[in-house]
Scaffold this active site. Structure first.
Site, PDB file in Angstrom:
ATOM      1  N   LYS A  24       1.028  -1.347   0.517  1.00 35.86           N
ATOM      2  CA  LYS A  24      -0.049  -0.119  -0.383  1.00 35.86           C
ATOM      3  C   LYS A  24       0.836   1.643  -0.472  1.00 35.86           C
ATOM      4  O   LYS A  24       0.523   1.856  -1.083  1.00 35.86           O
ATOM      5  CB  LYS A  24      -0.923   0.076   1.342  1.00 35.86           C
ATOM      6  CG  LYS A  24      -1.520   1.112   1.818  1.00 35.86           C
ATOM      7  CD  LYS A  24      -2.761   1.415   3.191  1.00 35.86           C
ATOM      8  CE  LYS A  24      -1.321   1.786   4.069  1.00 35.86           C
ATOM      9  NZ  LYS A  24      -1.143   2.812   4.062  1.00 35.86           N
ATOM     10  N   ASN A  25       2.108   1.555   1.384  1.00 35.35           N
ATOM     11  CA  ASN A  25       3.036   2.009   1.331  1.00 35.35           C
ATOM     12  C   ASN A  25       3.753   3.175   0.009  1.00 35.35           C
ATOM     13  O   ASN A  25       3.953   3.491  -0.354  1.00 35.35           O
ATOM     14  CB  ASN A  25       3.371   2.587   2.613  1.00 35.35           C
ATOM     15  CG  ASN A  25       2.625   2.661   3.763  1.00 35.35           C
ATOM     16  OD1 ASN A  25       1.237   3.018   3.197  1.00 35.35           O
ATOM     17  ND2 ASN A  25       2.873   2.453   4.880  1.00 35.35           N
ATOM     18  N   CYS A 118      -5.048  13.746  12.807  1.00 42.87           N
ATOM     19  CA  CYS A 118      -4.817  12.134  12.874  1.00 42.87           C
ATOM     20  C   CYS A 118      -4.822  11.494  13.837  1.00 42.87           C
ATOM     21  O   CYS A 118      -4.818  11.455  14.496  1.00 42.87           O
ATOM     22  CB  CYS A 118      -3.509  12.275  12.063  1.00 42.87           C
ATOM     23  SG  CYS A 118      -3.485  10.474  11.783  1.00 42.87           S
ATOM     24  N   ARG A 123       1.523  14.227  13.134  1.00 42.95           N
ATOM     25  CA  ARG A 123       1.677  14.142  12.455  1.00 42.95           C
ATOM     26  C   ARG A 123       1.660  15.362  10.952  1.00 42.95           C
ATOM     27  O   ARG A 123       1.361  15.517  10.146  1.00 42.95           O
ATOM     28  CB  ARG A 123       0.659  13.102  11.322  1.00 42.95           C
ATOM     29  CG  ARG A 123       0.591  11.721  11.204  1.00 42.95           C
ATOM     30  CD  ARG A 123       0.398  10.781  11.330  1.00 42.95           C
ATOM     31  NE  ARG A 123       0.627  10.133  10.000  1.00 42.95           N
ATOM     32  CZ  ARG A 123       0.449   8.863   9.269  1.00 42.95           C
ATOM     33  NH1 ARG A 123      -0.923   8.813   9.382  1.00 42.95           N
ATOM     34  NH2 ARG A 123       0.750   7.987   8.594  1.00 42.95           N
ATOM     35  N   ASP A 308       4.502   0.405  11.365  1.00 39.35           N
ATOM     36  CA  ASP A 308       2.196  -0.299  11.684  1.00 39.35           C
ATOM     37  C   ASP A 308       2.723  -1.386  11.699  1.00 39.35           C
ATOM     38  O   ASP A 308       2.214  -2.208  11.654  1.00 39.35           O
ATOM     39  CB  ASP A 308       3.333  -0.249   9.845  1.00 39.35           C
ATOM     40  CG  ASP A 308       2.699   1.012   9.623  1.00 39.35           C
ATOM     41  OD1 ASP A 308       2.788   1.935  10.465  1.00 39.35           O
ATOM     42  OD2 ASP A 308       2.514   1.142   8.438  1.00 39.35           O
ATOM     43  N   ARG A 400      -8.707   0.028   4.415  1.00 41.01           N
ATOM     44  CA  ARG A 400      -7.819   1.056   3.864  1.00 41.01           C
ATOM     45  C   ARG A 400      -6.793  -0.085   3.149  1.00 41.01           C
ATOM     46  O   ARG A 400      -5.794   0.687   2.138  1.00 41.01           O
ATOM     47  CB  ARG A 400      -7.670   1.622   4.463  1.00 41.01           C
ATOM     48  CG  ARG A 400      -8.641   2.984   5.187  1.00 41.01           C
ATOM     49  CD  ARG A 400      -7.851   3.664   5.793  1.00 41.01           C
ATOM     50  NE  ARG A 400      -7.479   4.112   5.679  1.00 41.01           N
ATOM     51  CZ  ARG A 400      -5.498   5.109   6.490  1.00 41.01           C
ATOM     52  NH1 ARG A 400      -6.287   4.664   7.762  1.00 41.01           N
ATOM     53  NH2 ARG A 400      -4.350   4.415   5.627  1.00 41.01           N
TER      54      ARG A 400
HETATM   55  C1  UD1 Z   1       4.181   6.570   6.260  1.00 41.43           C
HETATM   56  C2  UD1 Z   1       3.684   5.463   6.381  1.00 41.43           C
HETATM   57  C3  UD1 Z   1       2.981   4.828   7.705  1.00 41.43           C
HETATM   58  C4  UD1 Z   1       3.859   4.146   8.158  1.00 41.43           C
HETATM   59  C5  UD1 Z   1       5.321   5.620   8.541  1.00 41.43           C
HETATM   60  C6  UD1 Z   1       5.988   5.671   9.852  1.00 41.43           C
HETATM   61  C7  UD1 Z   1       2.383   5.775   3.981  1.00 41.43           C
HETATM   62  C8  UD1 Z   1       1.371   5.791   3.342  1.00 41.43           C
HETATM   63  N1  UD1 Z   1       1.971   5.767   5.613  1.00 41.43           N
HETATM   64  O1  UD1 Z   1       3.743   7.422   6.820  1.00 41.43           O
HETATM   65  O2  UD1 Z   1       2.309   4.184   7.355  1.00 41.43           O
HETATM   66  O3  UD1 Z   1       3.782   4.391   9.817  1.00 41.43           O
HETATM   67  O4  UD1 Z   1       5.549   5.775   7.105  1.00 41.43           O
HETATM   68  O5  UD1 Z   1       7.198   4.240   8.787  1.00 41.43           O
HETATM   69  O6  UD1 Z   1       3.396   5.579   2.938  1.00 41.43           O
HETATM   70  N2  UD1 Z   1       7.081  14.692  10.359  1.00 41.43           N
HETATM   71  C9  UD1 Z   1       6.872  15.411  11.074  1.00 41.43           C
HETATM   72  N3  UD1 Z   1       6.741  15.963  10.205  1.00 41.43           N
HETATM   73  C10 UD1 Z   1       6.750  16.278   9.070  1.00 41.43           C
HETATM   74  C11 UD1 Z   1       6.855  15.334   8.412  1.00 41.43           C
HETATM   75  C12 UD1 Z   1       6.695  13.679   8.779  1.00 41.43           C
HETATM   76  O7  UD1 Z   1       6.781  15.756  12.819  1.00 41.43           O
HETATM   77  O8  UD1 Z   1       7.363  16.765   8.096  1.00 41.43           O
HETATM   78  C13 UD1 Z   1       7.060  13.474  12.145  1.00 41.43           C
HETATM   79  C14 UD1 Z   1       5.440  12.776  11.628  1.00 41.43           C
HETATM   80  O9  UD1 Z   1       4.411  13.421  12.996  1.00 41.43           O
HETATM   81  C15 UD1 Z   1       5.303  11.366  12.498  1.00 41.43           C
HETATM   82  C16 UD1 Z   1       7.011  11.168  11.873  1.00 41.43           C
HETATM   83  O10 UD1 Z   1       7.742  12.029  11.682  1.00 41.43           O
HETATM   84  O11 UD1 Z   1       5.545  11.935  14.523  1.00 41.43           O
HETATM   85  C17 UD1 Z   1       6.676  10.099  10.760  1.00 41.43           C
HETATM   86  O12 UD1 Z   1       6.248  10.383   9.544  1.00 41.43           O
HETATM   87  P1  UD1 Z   1       6.803   9.978   8.481  1.00 41.43           P
HETATM   88  O13 UD1 Z   1       7.928   9.100   8.080  1.00 41.43           O
HETATM   89  O14 UD1 Z   1       6.608  11.099   7.919  1.00 41.43           O
HETATM   90  O15 UD1 Z   1       5.211   9.247   8.299  1.00 41.43           O
HETATM   91  P2  UD1 Z   1       4.112   9.727   7.016  1.00 41.43           P
HETATM   92  O16 UD1 Z   1       4.668   9.251   5.950  1.00 41.43           O
HETATM   93  O17 UD1 Z   1       3.436  10.111   7.516  1.00 41.43           O
END
Ligand code: UD1
Length: 419
Positions: A24-25, A118, A123, A308, A400
């Site tokens: 999915k990701n 969320c 996030r 995850d 999902r």
């Molecule tokens: C993706 C995956 C999700 C997985 C996660 C971590 C998808 C669609 N989702 O989510 O299933 O759990 O990676 O492996 O691919 N953060 C910030 N600022 C930012 C971006 C992130 O503070 O600009 C924080 C987030 O709040 C979170 C952490 O960084 O606490 C990790 O987030 P991130 O790695 O970006 O996860 P996603 O890409 O949202």
């Protein structure tokens, strides 16, 4: 759909084999990346899940032609005539934000709604924004939208991410494919889905090296061409979920269509918990004879233990012979699942970002509510081995990310139905 329930009768042995779908990701980002090159592209090994349908809607809304076939999607991005993704779509799926980088790369403009709160922590988007700003993107936030433009053109830069964010690494990598010069992303995320996306972009003509390591280098090109065909990497989280089911229910259970190297830390933990684990080329088999042993787990960015799979492993710990500690380091508030499984008799104490789990001999079936995608799947796993009937509500979360969940679990012995 949202009123549907999953009903599980616990106690059946769980064994057999499961074919794992594409990740999915990964597929969500591959679909978004297709925006970068005008023309037709086909992505294969596509999981049949609602998030993929939604990403189809996001692209359709931009003006692309999206056609789903058997385990594949064909996208014609030559007809895109809008750079806007409305709140209605972003609110339903945060990953919609993955169109930001590609829209900027192709059109130099993007108008994307801000994702709302969320359920698994705040996030934020600050790393996406700061990284893209380094490439010359100017952002304005108004009326709930992020408006992006590049008045001086897209220019390469060195970006050091504060944390190896998956989404920020992807958005930056996609935008940088069209920036002038060499972009370097330091402290980049190393997830297998990042590597899959980089391979896809390379097929499009992008110049990317280092994906899968903490330093990714991207030399911008003027034009990218559509990829005629790309096969999505296997879903390590789907695979990990079924492996946990196999260890809970005894096995032997084989997952097929997954590179074991993408799941190394989870396999190490399964062994420590008393499972026997056999890795093949594109398959993994688990089984268990003795008691489940307690284990300590820290979720971390890849190659650390994946957040995850945290809830699924909490089910194993809940039934282990002793005390386990699971620390969640990636997301805030990702222990909602603990309250639900406590209703089934699990003994879990939450202390900040640590969960202290004292194993019990048996879980007992109960009505429970799926708190999110992975927590929902974990409740189903708990139901497989609980005493009596477990009824899981709010299962739209599970839809999902898990294709044919009921069918796949039935095939490996579960007594499960959807009402
Ligand atoms: C993706 C995956 C999700 C997985 C996660 C971590 C998808 C669609 N989702 O989510 O299933 O759990 O990676 O492996 O691919 N953060 C910030 N600022 C930012 C971006 C992130 O503070 O600009 C924080 C987030 O709040 C979170 C952490 O960084 O606490 C990790 O987030 P991130 O790695 O970006 O996860 P996603 O890409 O949202």
């Amino acid at each position: 759909m949202s009123k549907d329930l999953i009903v599980v009768q616990g106690g059946n042995p769980i064994k057999g084999s499961v074919d794992i779908a594409g990740a999915k990701n990964s597929v969500l980002k591959l679909m978004a990346a297709s925006i970068l090159a005008p023309g037709k592209t086909t992505i294969k090994n596509v999981p049949i899940i609602s998030d993929v349908t939604l990403m189809g809607e996001v692209l359709d809304n931009l003006g692309a032609k999206v056609k789903f076939g058997k385990r594949q999607v064909t996208i014609d991005t030559s007809t895109i005539d809008s750079v806007e993704t409305p709140y209605e779509l972003v609110a339903r799926m945060r990953a919609s934000i993955a169109v930001l980088g590609p829209l900027i790369g192709r059109f130099g403009r993007a108008h994307v709604a801000m994702p709302g709160g969320c359920q698994i922590g705040s996030r934020k988007l600050d790393m996406h924004i700061a990284g893209l700003e380094s490439l010359g993107v100017v952002f304005e936030v108004e009326h709930g939208f992020i408006d992006a433009s590049i008045p001086g053109g897209l220019k390469a830069a060195t970006v050091i991410l504060e944390f190896p964010s998956v989404g920020a690494t992807e958005n930056l990598m996609m935008a940088a494919t069209k920036a002038k010069g060499k972009t370097i992303i330091e402290n980049a995320a190393r997830e297998p889905e990042i590597v899959d996306l980089a391979n896809y972009l390379i097929k499009m003509g992008a110049k990317i090296t280092g994906a899968g390591s903490p330093t990714i280098e991207i030399v911008g090109v003027k034009e990218l061409k559509p990829v005629s065909s790309h096969t999505t990497v296997g879903d390590r989280i789907e695979a990990g979920t079924y492996l946990v089911a196999g260890v809970l229910g005894g096995g032997p259970l084989t997952v097929k269509g997954i590179n074991p190297q993408n799941l190394e830390m989870a396999l190490i933990k399964l062994k420590l918990m008393g499972a026997s684990v056999e890795a093949g080329d594109e398959s993994i088999t688990v089984s268990r004879k003795g008691k489940i042993k307690p284990v300590d787990i820290q979720t971390l960015p890849h190659p650390g233990f994946p957040t995850d799979l945290q809830a699924q492993f909490m089910v194993l710990s809940a039934l282990a012979d002793g005390r386990s500690v699971i620390s969640e380091n990636v997301f805030e508030n990702r222990f909602m699942f603990a309250d639900e499984i406590a209703r089934m008799g699990a003994e879990i104490r939450i202390d900040g970002h640590h969960a202290i789990i004292d194993g019990v001999k048996k879980l007992s079936g109960a009505p429970v509510k799926s708190p999110d995608l992975r927590g929902g799947a974990a409740l189903v796993l708990a139901g497989l081995v609980a005493d009596g009937e477990t009824v899981i509500s709010s299962i739209k979360h599970i839809d999902r990310g898990y294709e044919y969940f009921i069918e796949k679990l039935t095939k490996i012995g579960a007594d499960i139905k959807r009402l």
